[in-house]
Design an enzyme around this catalytic site. Structure first.
Site, PDB file in Angstrom:
ATOM      1  N   GLU A 112      -4.436   4.159   0.687  1.00 21.15           N
ATOM      2  CA  GLU A 112      -4.919   2.927   0.075  1.00 21.15           C
ATOM      3  C   GLU A 112      -6.337   3.093  -0.468  1.00 21.15           C
ATOM      4  OE1 GLU A 112      -4.909  -0.368   2.794  1.00 21.15           O
ATOM      5  OE2 GLU A 112      -5.936  -1.707   1.401  1.00 21.15           O
ATOM      6  N   GLU A 124      -6.132 -11.974   8.367  1.00 23.39           N
ATOM      7  CA  GLU A 124      -5.833 -12.093   6.936  1.00 23.39           C
ATOM      8  C   GLU A 124      -4.740 -13.123   6.664  1.00 23.39           C
ATOM      9  OE1 GLU A 124      -5.094  -7.956   5.847  1.00 23.39           O
ATOM     10  OE2 GLU A 124      -7.219  -7.712   5.408  1.00 23.39           O
ATOM     11  N   ARG A 142       0.821  -1.222   0.000  1.00 25.44           N
ATOM     12  CA  ARG A 142       0.000   0.000   0.000  1.00 25.44           C
ATOM     13  C   ARG A 142       0.849   1.265   0.000  1.00 25.44           C
ATOM     14  NH1 ARG A 142      -3.870  -3.178  -1.761  1.00 25.44           N
ATOM     15  NH2 ARG A 142      -4.574  -4.669  -0.227  1.00 25.44           N
ATOM     16  N   LYS A 163       0.707  -8.487  14.035  1.00 28.70           N
ATOM     17  CA  LYS A 163      -0.570  -8.764  13.371  1.00 28.70           C
ATOM     18  C   LYS A 163      -0.736 -10.268  13.474  1.00 28.70           C
ATOM     19  CE  LYS A 163      -2.765  -8.609   8.768  1.00 28.70           C
ATOM     20  NZ  LYS A 163      -2.713  -8.001   7.420  1.00 28.70           N
ATOM     21  N   ASP A 199     -11.914  -0.618   7.615  1.00 37.26           N
ATOM     22  CA  ASP A 199     -10.538  -0.551   7.127  1.00 37.26           C
ATOM     23  C   ASP A 199     -10.208   0.773   6.432  1.00 37.26           C
ATOM     24  OD1 ASP A 199      -8.034  -1.303   6.501  1.00 37.26           O
ATOM     25  OD2 ASP A 199      -8.552  -2.788   4.995  1.00 37.26           O
ATOM     26  N   LYS A 246      -7.491   0.287  14.585  1.00 39.91           N
ATOM     27  CA  LYS A 246      -7.692   1.213  13.465  1.00 39.91           C
ATOM     28  C   LYS A 246      -8.794   2.208  13.808  1.00 39.91           C
ATOM     29  CE  LYS A 246      -6.023  -1.701   9.703  1.00 39.91           C
ATOM     30  NZ  LYS A 246      -6.239  -2.265   8.353  1.00 39.91           N
ATOM     31  N   ARG A 260     -18.528  -8.018   9.492  1.00 43.21           N
ATOM     32  CA  ARG A 260     -17.097  -7.791   9.731  1.00 43.21           C
ATOM     33  C   ARG A 260     -16.868  -6.642  10.715  1.00 43.21           C
ATOM     34  NH1 ARG A 260     -12.615  -6.191   5.131  1.00 43.21           N
ATOM     35  NH2 ARG A 260     -11.174  -5.201   6.573  1.00 43.21           N
TER      36      ARG A 260
HETATM   37  C1  BDP Z   1      -5.646  -3.588   4.724  1.00 43.29           C
HETATM   38  C2  BDP Z   1      -4.685  -3.720   3.596  1.00 43.29           C
HETATM   39  C3  BDP Z   1      -3.695  -4.826   3.769  1.00 43.29           C
HETATM   40  C4  BDP Z   1      -3.081  -4.762   5.148  1.00 43.29           C
HETATM   41  C5  BDP Z   1      -4.181  -4.801   6.182  1.00 43.29           C
HETATM   42  C6  BDP Z   1      -3.686  -4.609   7.593  1.00 43.29           C
HETATM   43  O1  BDP Z   1      -5.428  -3.910   2.417  1.00 43.29           O
HETATM   44  O2  BDP Z   1      -2.739  -4.702   2.768  1.00 43.29           O
HETATM   45  O3  BDP Z   1      -2.198  -5.813   5.357  1.00 43.29           O
HETATM   46  O4  BDP Z   1      -5.071  -3.750   5.964  1.00 43.29           O
HETATM   47  O5  BDP Z   1      -3.877  -3.522   8.128  1.00 43.29           O
HETATM   48  O6  BDP Z   1      -6.080  -2.269   4.680  1.00 43.29           O
HETATM   49  O7  BDP Z   1      -3.136  -5.521   8.181  1.00 43.29           O
END
Ligand code: BDP
Length: 722
Positions: free
Chosen positions: A415, A313, A190, A309, A387, A382, A358
């Protein structure tokens, strides 16, 4: 004769042309540290009268750095008078290392102010001593002095008066940190301003001047930490080979008061440690992290800690072993504790197996653990529950975990906000989030008070920004996006600052003190955030970006395997209307807020229209406050966004006389891209949603010259940032 003079004249013209072009060329590398000659007569007079010599006390690396900066700054701002070598005159600027180095005479004269200084704050005060003016910069720590020097230079750059100067300022947040999503191969997740600044191949032996300039820029706005690596982490960064390189960067940053942090891949004990498991309760795993941490501190004694993290994901985490976030975070925290390090554990989690919504998942996963984390863990949240969208309601976790420190995570890189080609002034967004009332302890419980720790008396506080910096010559790809780095730093220092004041400071330092430029440009910057919302995601629409790269619109995307990766999941357009019902008749995400907020969002008539489609599935014919139906109102908003970009362009074109030629041209080209893309957003989204509303565009909205099919068939295999 005539011929020769003409040639000479021609040559003169030619050289003047080259010369003016050079003198007006500014590639933006110097950011807000331009230190251009002061033209303000009053300030020049005050400076000459009050500062006839400069004296420094202290000799730490940080104090030497402050001295160097003062030298660079003052020789740029004023004609160099060798003030550092002049010890006879009467009126001094005195910079004192730290409190202990203050002479008692001076200490007595500034003690009231010094007593108000907290942590790395500082005092800048004019005092009279034996009839002479003395401007004193001092602090309780050497880094505080460095911040004081930067502040003093800022005061001069923005042409504030030196008369009776008396500034006491302290950071309200402990950890003011950039998150680099930089990979070891120098690609940046990003990232839209080139490749990573960190050249891992030539480190540790080659120290790029950029590393130093990066540290300077950060220190000038009070940033005191940097996570060098991507949250989607690579365990190799924790190997001795890479730790040597990290050490080299830490050594560069140290005098500037910046600590380095690394992302810790949860499965590192397996990948680089040769263990069979990464189970946080396994004795070998615990030992591995303890040893690894000790090794890091042996190399980098002031290492800051880990950012993690986990179970998000596809990243590994404690849940892979049937454990939870507390088990994982506390295990790492225990390893860091003896060295004073911290764990920043991210709350950005959501699962494909959770069919609810979500937006609810982070809260559901974390709030039950309130009070269970060790003291050196801070949960990084966040700003919104999905997001980093152009607009999101504040994350319901803020205020909901009174016994757990929560740090804010903002995205500075764009992003979801037009990459680095759209001029969007993000401090306006950050301010909106900070100012929002969570109502957790009654009225006035703003997000800023949650984050600065004052609402629930938190031991550690932090604000993180996913940086927009790359190796482009101007650092951020677009000159105006430097303001987002700057503004992030200023708000991390004090989340109660006003974005408009920050824009004012930034313009003055970066461009000019001329009000004819400042007033309209500041207005444009402040408006720019709403403009991008208008042409991308009006009325609370969200996550309708094209898939993967997130470049441009993709509201039609609906076939990705994970439901919550599809824009159709978020907008839910149908024959009736548009929007995600998160009220009690829908996903009931509203219940995660304090009752006052939940009540407001549950009722369509009290939901602020900016968040309408975030919380409600609304009929195309719903009457908006301005009298238009949702369909007409939405179409008009898209058009408004486009019109506003057109206005930005005309304004910028009228500002040529105030800006150097290079930056003028570059911003102009970027604005033209922004206009093209704003139209793309308007046309693609309206054509797509029109299939459901089955209504014509209202008067005033331009018709697209492309078909929906054409928009849908556009592909961008090499869009940056992936
Ligand atoms: C999302 C992004 C991704 C990041 C993720 C994150 O698309 O690339 O890895 O957040 O914050 O916004 O871990």
């Amino acid at each position: 004769m005539v011929l020769i003079s003409n040639r000479i004249f021609g040559l003169i013209l030619f050289f003047t042309f080259i010369f003016t072009n050079i003198s007006f060329a500014n590639n933006g590398y110097d950011l807000w540290l331009q230190y251009k000659k002061v033209e303000n007569k009053q300030l020049l007079k005050e400076y000459t009268e009050n500062i006839q010599a400069i004296q420094f006390f202290g000799n730490s690396e940080t104090i030497k750095t402050a001295l160097k900066e003062l030298n660079i700054g003052l020789s740029g701002l004023f004609d160099n008078q060798n003030l550092f070598e002049n010890d006879s005159p009467k009126n001094h600027l005195l910079v004192f290392g730290s409190e202990s180095q203050l002479d008692t005479t001076y200490l007595n004269l500034i003690k009231t102010e010094l007593s108000k200084v907290k942590k790395d704050g500082f005092v800048i005060k004019q005092i009279q001593l034996n009839g002479n003016s003395q401007i004193v910069i001092s602090a309780k720590t050497d880094v505080g002095v460095l911040y004081g020097v930067f502040r003093f230079l800022r005061e001069l750059q923005i042409n504030n008066s030196l008369k009776d100067i008396n500034i006491v300022d302290s950071p309200k947040i402990d950890v003011r940190i950039l998150n680099h999503w930089d990979n070891l191969d120098r690609t940046v997740e990003r990232g839209y301003a080139g490749f990573s600044l960190w050249n891992w191949h030539t480190l540790p032996d080659y120290i790029d001047q950029r590393y130093i300039d990066y540290a300077r820029a950060n220190a000038s706005i009070g940033i005191n930490g940097t996570v060098l690596t991507n949250v989607n982490a690579n365990a190799l960064i924790l190997t001795p080979q890479y730790l040597e390189k990290v050490k080299a960067l830490a050594d560069v940053f140290r005098p500037y008061g910046i600590k380095v942090y690394l992302t810790a891949r949860f499965s590192a004990p397996i990948e680089i440690g040769g263990l069979k498991t990464a189970d946080p309760l396994d004795a070998d795993v615990i030992k591995w992290w303890k040893d690894k941490t000790a090794e890091i501190y042996n190399t980098i004694p002031d290492f800051g800690g880990f950012l993690v993290k986990a179970n998000s994901e596809g990243q590994p985490g404690p849940q892979n072993y049937g454990r939870n976030h507390v088990d994982g975070a506390n295990m790492m925290a225990e390893a860091l504790e003896p060295f004073g390090g911290i764990v920043m554990w991210r709350a950005f989690v959501y699962s494909e197996h959770d069919a609810t919504d979500r937006a609810k998942q982070a809260y559901s996963e974390f709030v039950p653990y309130d009070g269970k984390f060790k003291d050196n863990v801070i949960v990084q949240v966040k700003n919104g529950a999905i997001d980093f969208q152009p607009r999101e309601p504040f994350h319901p976790m803020f205020g909901a975990m009174p016994k757990t420190p929560l740090m804010m995570e903002f995205q500075i890189t764009q992003e979801y906000l037009g990459f680095s080609t759209h001029l969007v002034y993000l401090p306006k967004l950050y301010e909106e989030v900070f100012e929002t009332d969570t109502y957790r302890e009654g009225k006035g419980s703003t997000v800023a008070k949650v984050v600065d720790g004052s609402l629930h008396n938190k031991k550690i506080t932090g604000v993180a920004g996913v940086t927009n910096i790359g190796n482009d010559i101007n650092w951020t790809g677009h000159h105006f996006l430097q303001a987002n780095w700057y503004g992030f730093g200023r708000l991390a220092w004090n989340p109660h600052l006003k974005s408009e004041d920050i824009a004012d400071e930034w313009i003055r330092q970066t461009f000019t003190n001329d009000e004819n430029f400042i007033i309209p440009i500041k207005k444009m910057m402040i408006q720019s955030r709403e403009t991008v919302v208008n042409y991308m995601n009006p009325y609370g629409l969200h996550h309708i970006f094209d898939t993967g790269h997130h470049y441009g619109p993709g509201p039609w995307v609906g076939s990705l395997p994970r439901p919550e990766w599809n824009p159709t999941y978020y907008h839910k357009a149908d024959g009736f209307g548009l929007g995600f019902n998160r009220t009690k008749t829908g996903s009931n995400a509203t219940a995660q807020y304090a009752p006052e907020i939940a009540k407001m969002y549950n009722d369509i008539s009290t939901t602020p229209e900016k968040d309408l489609l975030w919380f409600h599935h609304v009929s195309w014919n719903h009457k908006l406050k301005n009298g238009y139906t949702l369909w007409d109102g939405m179409a008009l908003k898209y058009q408004e966004g486009v019109n506003e970009v057109e206005d930005m362009i005309s304004l910028w074109n009228s500002m040529e006389q105030y800006v150097d030629s290079q930056r003028f041209k570059e911003v102009k080209m970027m604005l033209n891209i922004q206009l093209k893309e704003a139209k793309w957003w308007r046309d693609a989204c309206l054509l797509y949603f029109q299939q459901f509303s089955k209504q014509d565009l209202p008067n005033g909205v331009e018709k697209s010259s492309n078909s929906l099919k054409e928009f849908q068939s556009m592909t961008f295999p090499f869009a940056p940032g992936r």
